[in-house]
Design a protein around this motif. Structure first.
Motif, PDB file in Angstrom:
ATOM      1  N   ALA A   1      42.580  47.523  27.933  1.00 40.25           N
ATOM      2  CA  ALA A   1      43.694  48.197  27.266  1.00 40.25           C
ATOM      3  C   ALA A   1      44.423  47.253  26.315  1.00 40.25           C
ATOM      4  N   LEU A   2      44.627  45.997  26.737  1.00 40.63           N
ATOM      5  CA  LEU A   2      45.329  45.024  25.894  1.00 40.63           C
ATOM      6  C   LEU A   2      44.550  44.713  24.620  1.00 40.63           C
ATOM      7  N   VAL A   3      43.239  44.524  24.761  1.00 36.81           N
ATOM      8  CA  VAL A   3      42.409  44.242  23.589  1.00 36.81           C
ATOM      9  C   VAL A   3      42.437  45.420  22.618  1.00 36.81           C
ATOM     10  N   ALA A   4      42.312  46.626  23.156  1.00 37.80           N
ATOM     11  CA  ALA A   4      42.341  47.819  22.307  1.00 37.80           C
ATOM     12  C   ALA A   4      43.684  47.952  21.594  1.00 37.80           C
ATOM     13  N   ALA A   5      44.770  47.757  22.326  1.00 39.72           N
ATOM     14  CA  ALA A   5      46.101  47.886  21.736  1.00 39.72           C
ATOM     15  C   ALA A   5      46.332  46.841  20.642  1.00 39.72           C
ATOM     16  N   MET A   6      45.883  45.624  20.862  1.00 42.23           N
ATOM     17  CA  MET A   6      46.090  44.565  19.872  1.00 42.23           C
ATOM     18  C   MET A   6      45.251  44.810  18.610  1.00 42.23           C
ATOM     19  N   ILE A   7      44.022  45.299  18.791  1.00 46.23           N
ATOM     20  CA  ILE A   7      43.189  45.605  17.623  1.00 46.23           C
ATOM     21  C   ILE A   7      43.795  46.751  16.816  1.00 46.23           C
ATOM     22  N   ILE A   8      44.264  47.785  17.520  1.00 43.75           N
ATOM     23  CA  ILE A   8      44.894  48.912  16.822  1.00 43.75           C
ATOM     24  C   ILE A   8      46.143  48.456  16.077  1.00 43.75           C
TER      25      ILE A   8
ATOM     26  N   GLY B   1      41.763  36.648  21.589  1.00 45.78           N
ATOM     27  CA  GLY B   1      40.509  36.042  22.016  1.00 45.78           C
ATOM     28  C   GLY B   1      40.465  35.789  23.513  1.00 45.78           C
ATOM     29  N   VAL B   2      41.603  35.340  24.080  1.00 42.37           N
ATOM     30  CA  VAL B   2      41.677  35.099  25.530  1.00 42.37           C
ATOM     31  C   VAL B   2      41.478  36.399  26.300  1.00 42.37           C
ATOM     32  N   PHE B   3      42.183  37.453  25.886  1.00 48.42           N
ATOM     33  CA  PHE B   3      42.047  38.747  26.562  1.00 48.42           C
ATOM     34  C   PHE B   3      40.632  39.303  26.426  1.00 48.42           C
ATOM     35  N   ALA B   4      40.018  39.106  25.254  1.00 45.43           N
ATOM     36  CA  ALA B   4      38.651  39.586  25.049  1.00 45.43           C
ATOM     37  C   ALA B   4      37.668  38.859  25.967  1.00 45.43           C
ATOM     38  N   ILE B   5      37.858  37.546  26.130  1.00 46.29           N
ATOM     39  CA  ILE B   5      36.982  36.773  27.023  1.00 46.29           C
ATOM     40  C   ILE B   5      37.140  37.245  28.469  1.00 46.29           C
ATOM     41  N   LEU B   6      38.382  37.451  28.895  1.00 44.20           N
ATOM     42  CA  LEU B   6      38.622  37.932  30.262  1.00 44.20           C
ATOM     43  C   LEU B   6      38.067  39.338  30.452  1.00 44.20           C
TER      44      LEU B   6
ATOM     45  N   LEU C   1      40.085  43.710  41.027  1.00 47.41           N
ATOM     46  CA  LEU C   1      39.296  43.209  39.906  1.00 47.41           C
ATOM     47  C   LEU C   1      39.107  44.286  38.843  1.00 47.41           C
ATOM     48  N   ILE C   2      38.884  45.521  39.274  1.00 47.96           N
ATOM     49  CA  ILE C   2      38.729  46.630  38.329  1.00 47.96           C
ATOM     50  C   ILE C   2      40.025  46.853  37.562  1.00 47.96           C
ATOM     51  N   THR C   3      41.154  46.848  38.282  1.00 48.57           N
ATOM     52  CA  THR C   3      42.451  47.052  37.638  1.00 48.57           C
ATOM     53  C   THR C   3      42.737  45.955  36.616  1.00 48.57           C
ATOM     54  N   ALA C   4      42.424  44.702  36.972  1.00 52.16           N
ATOM     55  CA  ALA C   4      42.653  43.590  36.045  1.00 52.16           C
ATOM     56  C   ALA C   4      41.788  43.734  34.798  1.00 52.16           C
ATOM     57  N   THR C   5      40.519  44.086  34.988  1.00 51.26           N
ATOM     58  CA  THR C   5      39.614  44.240  33.840  1.00 51.26           C
ATOM     59  C   THR C   5      40.047  45.407  32.961  1.00 51.26           C
ATOM     60  N   LEU C   6      40.455  46.507  33.578  1.00 48.08           N
ATOM     61  CA  LEU C   6      40.954  47.645  32.802  1.00 48.08           C
ATOM     62  C   LEU C   6      42.197  47.269  31.997  1.00 48.08           C
ATOM     63  N   SER C   7      43.035  46.421  32.577  1.00 47.20           N
ATOM     64  CA  SER C   7      44.228  45.970  31.858  1.00 47.20           C
ATOM     65  C   SER C   7      43.844  45.171  30.609  1.00 47.20           C
ATOM     66  N   PHE C   8      42.831  44.319  30.746  1.00 45.72           N
ATOM     67  CA  PHE C   8      42.378  43.537  29.589  1.00 45.72           C
ATOM     68  C   PHE C   8      41.728  44.437  28.533  1.00 45.72           C
TER      69      PHE C   8
END
Length: 218
Positions: free
Chosen positions: A153-160, A179-184, A144-151
């Motif tokens: 990272a994905l949100v940060a990368a997409m915003i950048i 939006g989906v990644f941010a919610i997750l 669960l921690i790994t999945a949340t960390l992945s989201f």
């Protein structure tokens, strides 16, 4: 050897204590300046700049403090990640304050983009630091921690990407996916502390060795 380890741990504690003291001092000073502006200021440009600086110091003090829990970790990679978070927070603070006090009639696109990128990185690594601190609470949380960390990272990368490629039309689906990644991301962040408490409660205690059991006297 033992004295060497004790000296290293002492240095870490002194560094952490000094860092916390520095953050508290800066927060108190910025709060005093903000109060003075609110009570006596005329809300001209310089007043708004002081208030913006006060808010900026508060935000990046929080991101720095979020990573201090990993600074005393026995794992070197977690300690390095904590230092990285602090570095990114300091850079974001410096760039944002520099941006606030610039003349907005000038072309500030590069500076503003750089400040936003470092801000996103500082907030994301601070967020990740809080999640990584939960790893020691139970092995079953790792997935669960790994999945949340992945989201995160994905949100940060997409915003950048949006910041750096502002001239590119990314399309409607990109924002939907963000939006989906941010919610997750938010969902995992909320669930993790709750689940970690159940994991701690359900962890069985280690059995006592028979030779350590003291027989009762008749």
């Amino acid at each position: 050897m033992i004295n060497g380890f004790a000296k290293v741990n002492l240095n870490k504690r002194e560094l952490k204590r000094g860092f916390i003291f520095g953050i508290i001092t800066s927060l108190v000073l910025s709060a005093v300046m903000g109060i003075i502006v609110l009570l006596q200021g005329t809300f001209q440009d310089i007043d708004w700049q002081i208030l913006g600086t006060t808010l900026t110091i508060g935000v990046f003090s929080i991101t720095s403090l979020s990573s201090l829990g990993l600074l005393e970790s026995p794992k070197r990679n977690l300690r390095s990640f904590s230092l990285l978070t602090i570095f990114l927070s300091v850079m974001a603070l410096a760039l944002t304050v520099l941006l606030i006090w610039q003349n907005w009639d000038n072309d500030l696109e590069v500076l503003s983009q750089t400040a936003v990128v470092f801000t996103v990185l500082a907030i994301s690594t601070a967020h990740a630091s809080l999640l990584l601190a939960l790893r020691n609470r139970g092995g079953s949380l790792s997935l669960l921690i790994t999945a949340t960390l992945s989201f995160v990272a994905l949100v940060a990368a997409m915003i950048i990407y949006l910041v750096l490629a502002s001239d590119i039309d990314v399309g409607d689906f990109f924002y939907r996916l963000l939006g989906v990644f941010a919610i997750l991301d938010v969902l995992g962040t909320i669930i993790l502390p709750i689940v970690s408490k159940f994991v701690i409660k359900e962890t069985p205690e280690a059995p006592i060795a028979p030779e350590l059991i003291i027989p009762e006297k008749p």
